[in-house]
Structure formats: structure tokens, C-alpha cells
Enzyme design. Structure first.
Site, mmCIF file in Angstrom:
data_model
loop_
_atom_site.group_PDB
_atom_site.id
_atom_site.type_symbol
_atom_site.label_atom_id
_atom_site.label_comp_id
_atom_site.label_asym_id
_atom_site.label_seq_id
_atom_site.Cartn_x
_atom_site.Cartn_y
_atom_site.Cartn_z
ATOM 1 N N THR A 125 0.823 -1.209 0.000
ATOM 2 C CA THR A 125 0.000 0.000 0.000
ATOM 3 C C THR A 125 0.861 1.264 0.000
ATOM 4 O OG1 THR A 125 -1.492 1.291 1.398
ATOM 5 C CG2 THR A 125 -0.125 -0.307 2.526
ATOM 6 N N ASP A 126 0.296 2.348 -0.519
ATOM 7 C CA ASP A 126 1.017 3.632 -0.475
ATOM 8 C C ASP A 126 1.163 4.148 0.966
ATOM 9 O OD1 ASP A 126 -1.639 4.365 -0.006
ATOM 10 O OD2 ASP A 126 -1.743 5.838 -1.633
ATOM 11 N N GLU A 127 0.370 3.563 1.897
ATOM 12 C CA GLU A 127 0.442 4.054 3.280
ATOM 13 C C GLU A 127 1.795 3.793 3.927
ATOM 14 O OE1 GLU A 127 -2.811 3.480 5.896
ATOM 15 O OE2 GLU A 127 -4.302 3.649 4.304
ATOM 16 N N TYR A 153 -1.475 -0.346 11.239
ATOM 17 C CA TYR A 153 -1.712 -1.036 9.960
ATOM 18 C C TYR A 153 -0.561 -0.793 8.994
ATOM 19 C CZ TYR A 153 -3.243 -1.442 5.110
ATOM 20 O OH TYR A 153 -3.285 -1.734 3.765
ATOM 21 N N LYS A 157 2.325 -3.301 7.315
ATOM 22 C CA LYS A 157 2.525 -3.501 5.873
ATOM 23 C C LYS A 157 3.973 -3.148 5.492
ATOM 24 C CE LYS A 157 -0.191 -4.449 3.124
ATOM 25 N NZ LYS A 157 -0.642 -5.796 2.609
HETATM 26 P P1 NAD Z 1 -10.070 -6.813 2.853
HETATM 27 O O1 NAD Z 1 -9.986 -6.507 4.309
HETATM 28 O O2 NAD Z 1 -11.306 -6.493 2.099
HETATM 29 O O3 NAD Z 1 -9.787 -8.364 2.622
HETATM 30 C C1 NAD Z 1 -8.770 -9.061 3.299
HETATM 31 C C2 NAD Z 1 -8.999 -10.562 3.094
HETATM 32 O O4 NAD Z 1 -7.918 -11.255 3.754
HETATM 33 C C3 NAD Z 1 -10.312 -11.084 3.730
HETATM 34 O O5 NAD Z 1 -10.948 -11.967 2.842
HETATM 35 C C4 NAD Z 1 -9.828 -11.821 4.973
HETATM 36 O O6 NAD Z 1 -10.686 -12.890 5.361
HETATM 37 C C5 NAD Z 1 -8.464 -12.317 4.522
HETATM 38 N N1 NAD Z 1 -7.555 -12.565 5.651
HETATM 39 C C6 NAD Z 1 -7.316 -11.755 6.718
HETATM 40 N N2 NAD Z 1 -6.445 -12.340 7.554
HETATM 41 C C7 NAD Z 1 -6.104 -13.531 6.999
HETATM 42 C C8 NAD Z 1 -5.219 -14.585 7.372
HETATM 43 N N3 NAD Z 1 -4.513 -14.525 8.516
HETATM 44 N N4 NAD Z 1 -5.107 -15.659 6.566
HETATM 45 C C9 NAD Z 1 -5.835 -15.740 5.417
HETATM 46 N N5 NAD Z 1 -6.699 -14.786 5.023
HETATM 47 C C10 NAD Z 1 -6.811 -13.684 5.793
HETATM 48 O O7 NAD Z 1 -8.791 -6.100 2.224
HETATM 49 P P2 NAD Z 1 -8.620 -5.397 0.793
HETATM 50 O O8 NAD Z 1 -9.057 -3.992 0.878
HETATM 51 O O9 NAD Z 1 -9.155 -6.281 -0.253
HETATM 52 O O10 NAD Z 1 -7.018 -5.370 0.684
HETATM 53 C C11 NAD Z 1 -6.320 -6.469 0.121
HETATM 54 C C12 NAD Z 1 -4.834 -6.155 0.157
HETATM 55 O O11 NAD Z 1 -4.555 -4.968 -0.574
HETATM 56 C C13 NAD Z 1 -4.289 -5.913 1.562
HETATM 57 O O12 NAD Z 1 -3.022 -6.501 1.653
HETATM 58 C C14 NAD Z 1 -4.194 -4.402 1.665
HETATM 59 O O13 NAD Z 1 -3.159 -4.036 2.550
HETATM 60 C C15 NAD Z 1 -3.859 -4.031 0.233
HETATM 61 N N6 NAD Z 1 -4.297 -2.697 -0.230
HETATM 62 C C16 NAD Z 1 -5.599 -2.310 -0.065
HETATM 63 C C17 NAD Z 1 -6.005 -1.074 -0.581
HETATM 64 C C18 NAD Z 1 -7.427 -0.588 -0.457
HETATM 65 O O14 NAD Z 1 -7.715 0.535 -0.821
HETATM 66 N N7 NAD Z 1 -8.361 -1.393 0.007
HETATM 67 C C19 NAD Z 1 -5.083 -0.259 -1.237
HETATM 68 C C20 NAD Z 1 -3.754 -0.697 -1.367
HETATM 69 C C21 NAD Z 1 -3.382 -1.927 -0.876
HETATM 70 O O1 DAU Z 2 -4.069 4.069 0.597
HETATM 71 C C1 DAU Z 2 -4.345 2.713 0.580
HETATM 72 C C2 DAU Z 2 -5.131 2.326 1.813
HETATM 73 O O2 DAU Z 2 -6.441 2.838 1.644
HETATM 74 C C3 DAU Z 2 -5.153 0.826 2.063
HETATM 75 O O3 DAU Z 2 -3.853 0.394 2.348
HETATM 76 C C4 DAU Z 2 -6.089 0.463 3.223
HETATM 77 O O4 DAU Z 2 -6.200 -0.943 3.362
HETATM 78 C C5 DAU Z 2 -7.450 1.051 2.930
HETATM 79 O O5 DAU Z 2 -8.321 0.795 4.016
HETATM 80 C C6 DAU Z 2 -7.351 2.561 2.685
HETATM 81 O O6 DAU Z 2 -6.978 3.249 3.883
HETATM 82 P P1 DAU Z 2 -7.673 4.646 4.308
HETATM 83 O O7 DAU Z 2 -7.482 4.832 5.762
HETATM 84 O O8 DAU Z 2 -7.236 5.739 3.395
HETATM 85 O O9 DAU Z 2 -9.209 4.277 3.934
HETATM 86 P P2 DAU Z 2 -10.592 4.542 4.678
HETATM 87 O O10 DAU Z 2 -11.654 4.167 3.717
HETATM 88 O O11 DAU Z 2 -10.616 3.949 6.032
HETATM 89 O O12 DAU Z 2 -10.600 6.123 4.851
HETATM 90 C C7 DAU Z 2 -10.450 6.999 3.726
HETATM 91 C C8 DAU Z 2 -10.443 8.428 4.267
HETATM 92 O O13 DAU Z 2 -11.763 8.723 4.766
HETATM 93 C C9 DAU Z 2 -9.504 8.652 5.439
HETATM 94 O O14 DAU Z 2 -8.929 9.944 5.345
HETATM 95 C C10 DAU Z 2 -10.404 8.578 6.665
HETATM 96 C C11 DAU Z 2 -11.725 9.095 6.143
HETATM 97 N N1 DAU Z 2 -12.924 8.505 6.784
HETATM 98 C C12 DAU Z 2 -13.022 7.153 6.846
HETATM 99 C C13 DAU Z 2 -14.118 6.554 7.444
HETATM 100 C C14 DAU Z 2 -14.201 5.047 7.539
HETATM 101 C C15 DAU Z 2 -13.936 9.310 7.262
HETATM 102 O O15 DAU Z 2 -13.865 10.549 7.168
HETATM 103 N N2 DAU Z 2 -15.031 8.724 7.856
HETATM 104 C C16 DAU Z 2 -15.156 7.365 7.979
HETATM 105 O O16 DAU Z 2 -16.156 6.911 8.562
#
Ligand code: NAD
Ligand code: DAU
Length: 339
Positions: A125-127, A153, A157
Site C-alpha cells: 500500500t502507499d500508506e 496497519y 505492511k
Molecule cells: P479486505 O480486508 O477487504 O480483505 C482481506 C482478506 O484477507 C479477507 O478476505 C480476509 O478474510 C483475509 N484474511 C485476513 N487475515 C487472513 C489470514 N490470517 N489468513 C488468510 N486470510 C486472511 O482487504 P482489501 O481492501 O481487499 O485489501 C487487500 C490487500 O490490498 C491488503 O493486503 C491491503 O493491505 C492491500 N491494499 C488495499 C487497498 C485498499 O484501498 N483497500 C489499497 C492498497 C493496498
Molecule cells: O491508501 C491505501 C489504503 O487505503 C489501504 O492500504 C487500506 O487498506 C485502505 O483501508 C485505505 O486506507 P484509508 O485509511 O485511506 O481508507 P478509509 O476508507 O478507512 O478512509 C479513507 C479516508 O476517509 C480517510 O482519510 C479517513 C476518512 N474517513 C473514513 C471513514 C471510515 C472518514 O472521514 N469517515 C469514515 O467513517
């Protein structure tokens, strides 16, 4: 080609499985998922029982289970999506983030080494880069930006990324890493900003915006992320990190207003609540490298992607309505009641 896809019952992992089915129907896909609160078998229902697909319920941090699986399946490629992924939950309880995101990655790396996989890809992730100031729109994250994580988190990562780099160098393993910006699209768990706002707006509930809502995220439609990973697997260079993002920065408040506008709901639903602890201000990816090296460019404009996403949540109410009950209600109460 046999590919283990971990975390495939979650948001991006499931979209990746559907993407790979469409673009590489000949690949054998083995989805490994622990089915935490974020994993959902209903998402995978359309593909269950189909040829070239199997689902294995297992924890990536369970060494014995992973070794048995790798021994039995002999995968060519491993793509690791499995993670605890929600920043707010990591602030509430970091331990499971370290266990899955770091220890789980280590187990997968060990298994990949032991059974000689041809490519291990870590979905990051970019985080891991921390955040950028709001008043410096000229700054972007590149692959050379130092790691500087802010939340439990993102620290977990970043730890996993460092392990991948170390295994690649020490054991000369075929590892690639991608670091993507915020994804949106179908099947995203409604604890994340966009699906939470859609679900609350449809239910006529308040839309909780942290602080002033001026934090900036760089949004990418999930299918574009999947396409980038596919390209990295096919043409990427071992040992390389690839940043994935589409220069699509938005203030949170504007995202929320866009959702309300599409759903024709009033802005009076917006409620400003106490800010997230340590809240990262701005994420912004410079995707020049992946564009120059692999020719990747996002295909979905935000204006279209957000319409498609809202439409999907309207058309798939049973999918998310089941989620926003039970454990989710307790979570929501804990997280939002006293903000
Ligand atoms: P998500 O939370 O929707 O899904 C995570 C999945 O992993 C779930 O199905 C969960 O059951 C499974 N899981 C959790 N712990 C596990 C374990 N110990 N063993 C096996 N399975 C397990 O997450 P997402 O948003 O789909 O993100 C997927 C990946 O992409 C993550 O690695 C996250 O860090 C990365 N990522 C997410 C975003 C985003 O915006 N959502 C952006 C950049 C990177
Ligand atoms: O940048 C990539 C990341 O994006 C991934 O690595 C993470 O897995 C993914 O969850 C996401 O992280 P963020 O913290 O950016 O996403 P989130 O949807 O939780 O929040 C997006 C923005 O919105 C953040 O600035 C917090 C704000 N927010 C979020 C929630 C849930 C609110 O203002 N209100 C809310 O209720």
C-alpha cells in the site's frame, strides 16, 4: 500455471480472481482465505465449483497448513492479498495486524522458498510511505520515497515489505511488490469510506466525516489495480517495487458529497466527527515508473467508476445489508458512538 491467491474472499482479492478468470481462463486459481470478518463466501459464490478454481479456508500465518498446501498444490505463483486492512481497527487493536500482515507474510515467503515458487507478489500500500503535507501539491510518493508508516496497519505492511526485500536479496527469491493507492469498486466492505457512505446514505443515517474532511486520498478503480498486478506478474522485474495510482486526488468531503449527489440525498446527512488518531493528511502516487516500464495506465475515470460503484451497491443490497448487521453493528457502535 497454478496461482495461489491469498485473501481472495476480500475486496481486492475477489476482484482479482474475477479479473484473472476473465483474462486468463486457463490459469488454475487456488484461493486461500481465513474468512475473517472481512472475508465473504457470498462474494465467491459465482465461481465456486467451477473448473480451475478451488477455495481453501486457512490462515496464512499457520505454517503447517501453508506447507501442506504448497506441498499438495505446487504453485507457480503466489499473490498475497491477505491482510488485516482497516486503519481504524489497527488503532483499536494492533496485535492481529502484526500477526497476519507480518508473520503471515513470513510464513508465505518461507513456503514459497521451500517449494520453489517462480514468483511471489506482495500486495502492499502507499500508506507505507506515511503522508504528504496538504500545502505541497507538487510532492508525490515514488518508489524511492523512504518508508515512514503512521498507523499500526501501515507499520505492519511496511514490515512485510521489508521482509520481502530481505528475502529477495538474501535468498535470491523471485519477489515483486506493488504499492497501490485507495481502491474503490464492487465488494468493498462497508467499513471503508466509500461503501460506508453509500450504505449510510441509503439507510438515511448520518455520514461520519473525520474532522473537516480535508484529508486527501488518491482513488483508483479496483479493476485498474488488478490489471496492474497482472502486468507486473507477466512483465515485471524481480526485486522491483511498483507504485500504482492514477493521479486522482480528492478531499474526503468531496467524495462524500459526490456520493450524496449521485444518490440524490441531502448534504445535511453529513456529520463531522472526531478525527482519526494520527490521521494521514494526503496520499499521492507518482505512477511514472509503472507507466514507463510496463505501459500501465488506469482505464476508468473517477466520474465513471464512482457511478458504477454506487450502481453496484444499489443492485446488490442483500450483499451488504447482511454485513451491516451482527458483528458489524457492535463494531460501528464501538467506533462511532462517542466520536
Ligand atoms: P479486505 O480486508 O477487504 O480483505 C482481506 C482478506 O484477507 C479477507 O478476505 C480476509 O478474510 C483475509 N484474511 C485476513 N487475515 C487472513 C489470514 N490470517 N489468513 C488468510 N486470510 C486472511 O482487504 P482489501 O481492501 O481487499 O485489501 C487487500 C490487500 O490490498 C491488503 O493486503 C491491503 O493491505 C492491500 N491494499 C488495499 C487497498 C485498499 O484501498 N483497500 C489499497 C492498497 C493496498
Ligand atoms: O491508501 C491505501 C489504503 O487505503 C489501504 O492500504 C487500506 O487498506 C485502505 O483501508 C485505505 O486506507 P484509508 O485509511 O485511506 O481508507 P478509509 O476508507 O478507512 O478512509 C479513507 C479516508 O476517509 C480517510 O482519510 C479517513 C476518512 N474517513 C473514513 C471513514 C471510515 C472518514 O472521514 N469517515 C469514515 O467513517
Amino acid at each position: 500455471m497454478k496461482m495461489i491467491v491469498t485473501g481472495g474472499a476480500g475486496f481486492i482479492g475477489s476482484n482479482f480472481i474475477f479479473y484473472m478468470r476473465e483474462h486468463h481462463p486457463e490459469y488454475e486459481l487456488v484461493c486461500v482465505d481465513k474468512l475473517t470478518y472481512a472475508g465473504n463466501m457470498e462474494t465467491l459464490a459465482p465461481i465456486m465449483g467451477q473448473p480451475h478454481f478451488q477455495f481453501v479456508r486457512a490462515d496464512i500465518a499457520d505454517r503447517e497448513a501453508m506447507y501442506q498446501l504448497f506441498e499438495a498444490e505446487k504453485p507457480d505463483v503466489v499473490v498475497n492479498f491477505a491482510a488485516e486492512s482497516h486503519v481504524d481497527r489497527s488503532i483499536e487493536d494492533p496485535a492481529v495486524f502484526l500477526q497476519t500482515n507480518i508473520m503471515g507474510t513470513q510464513v508465505l515467503l518461507d513456503a514459497s522458498r521451500k517449494y520453489g515458487v517462480q514468483r511471489y507478489h506482495q500486495v502492499s500500500t502507499d500508506e507505507v510511505y506515511g503522508d504528504l503535507p496538504l500545502d505541497r501539491p507538487d510532492l508525490f510518493f515514488t518508489e524511492k520515497t523512504p518508508l515512514h508508516a503512521s498507523s499500526p496497519y501501515s507499520a505492519s505492511k511496511a514490515g512485510a515489505d521489508l521482509l520481502c526485500g530481505a528475502y529477495q536479496r538474501t535468498y535470491d527469491m523471485p519477489i515483486t511488490i506493488s504499492r497501490c493507492s485507495n481502491n474503490y469498486g464492487p465488494y468493498q466492505f462497508p467499513e471503508k469510506l466509500i461503501p460506508l457512505m453509500i450504505a449510510n446514505a441509503l439507510d438515511g443515517k448520518p455520514l461520519p466525516v473525520y474532522g473537516e474532511g480535508l484529508n486527501v486520498r488518491d482513488w483508483l478503480y479496483v479493476e485498474d489495480h488488478c490489471a496492474a498486478i497482472d502486468l507486473i506478474l507477466e512483465k515485471g522485474t524481480v526485486g522491483q517495487v511498483y507504485n500504482i495510482g492514477g493521479h486522482n486526488e480528492k478531499h474526503n468531503i468531496d467524495i462524500v458529497k459526490t456520493v450524496l449527489h449521485i444518490l440524490d440525498r441531502p448534504e445535511s446527512l453529513i456529520t463531522h466527527v472526531t478525527d482519526r488518531k494520527g490521521h494521514d493528511r494526503r496520499y499521492a502516487i507518482d505512477p511514472t515508473f509503472i507507466h514507463d516500464q510496463l505501459g500501465w495506465l488506469p482505464q476508468t475515470r473517477f466520474e465513471d467508476g464512482i457511478q458504477k460503484t454506487v450502481r453496484w451497491y444499489l443492485d446488490n443490497k442483500p450483499w451488504w445489508e447482511k454485513i451491516v448487521s451482527g458483528e458489524y453493528r457492535d463494531y460501528y457502535e464501538r467506533m462511532y458512538a462517542h466520536r
